[in-house]
Scaffold this active site. Structure first.
Site, short mmCIF file in Angstrom:
data_model
loop_
_atom_site.label_atom_id
_atom_site.label_comp_id
_atom_site.label_asym_id
_atom_site.label_seq_id
_atom_site.Cartn_x
_atom_site.Cartn_y
_atom_site.Cartn_z
CG ASN A 104 42.02 44.36 46.45
OD1 ASN A 104 41.76 45.56 46.28
ND2 ASN A 104 42.83 43.70 45.64
CG HIS A 137 43.33 41.78 41.20
ND1 HIS A 137 44.12 42.89 40.98
CD2 HIS A 137 43.89 40.77 40.50
CE1 HIS A 137 45.13 42.55 40.18
NE2 HIS A 137 45.01 41.27 39.88
#
Length: 206
Positions: free
Chosen positions: A116, A118
């Site tokens: 991911n 972020h």
């Protein structure tokens, strides 16, 4: 010649980070093939980007599942199973995928190969609206800078093992839009570098 590793990308919005990944695979900077782009929003502009690049797309509707009396976990299992069984990616990249993944989703990827992006540093501003929260904290004098990271995904939001991180300055005259632009330009670089680093580590461990 060995075939290139494969990536599945999940998005929810305009897909500017997806575009960075597409451009990097086309230029050879990212040595991988994108095999599918999935979205939980059928109007996501990122799907257009994928279509233009000739990459297969899938849409997954949580509302459809709920309308059938099914749960969020049922939805997660369906998405994970579809991605894993039909595309068997070496790496799954969440590039602005606005949906918190359940442990049931992650159980389909036992090699912990879900990554991911972020827009905050580890342990700061987990979850939604991270850029706005960092900007507010700077204005209060609580922080001097913010950052961006790519990390492995675990059930705790934005808490997985960090693959790469980068500090980003906040200038005293910055508007929120100035900070967003600075962060997004770094995101486009770090998501590509992070994906390559992840794949290199994967290859080294085989």
């Amino acid at each position: 010649m060995a075939s290139l590793p494969t990536i599945a990308i999940l998005i929810s919005g305009s897909g500017s980070n997806l575009q960075a990944l597409i451009d990097a695979t086309q230029s050879g900077k990212l040595r991988a093939n994108i095999v599918v782009v999935g979205s939980n929003r059928k109007a996501a502009y990122g799907l257009e980007r994928a279509n233009k690049a000739g990459i297969p797309t899938r849409t997954f509707s949580l509302k459809q599942f709920k309308d059938q009396g099914k749960t969020r976990v049922d939805f997660d299992i369906y998405v994970a199973k579809t991605i894993q069984e039909e595309y068997k990616p070496d790496l799954v990249v969440l590039a602005g995928f606005m949906h918190i993944l359940s442990p049931e989703f992650l159980s389909f990827f036992p090699q912990n190969n879900v990554m991911n992006l972020h827009p905050a540093l580890p342990g700061q501003f987990d979850g939604a609206h991270a850029i706005e929260r960092a900007y507010d904290a700077f204005k209060k004098g609580d922080i001097q800078h913010t950052g961006v990271m790519v990390h492995k995904v675990i059930a705790d939001v934005d808490r997985g093992q960090v693959i790469l991180q980068r500090n980003i300055p906040i200038e005293k005259d910055d508007t929120l839009e100035d900070l967003e632009k600075r962060i997004h330009s770094v995101e486009h670089e770090i998501i590509v570098e992070g994906a390559q680093k992840f794949l290199d580590e994967l290859t080294a461990s085989e």
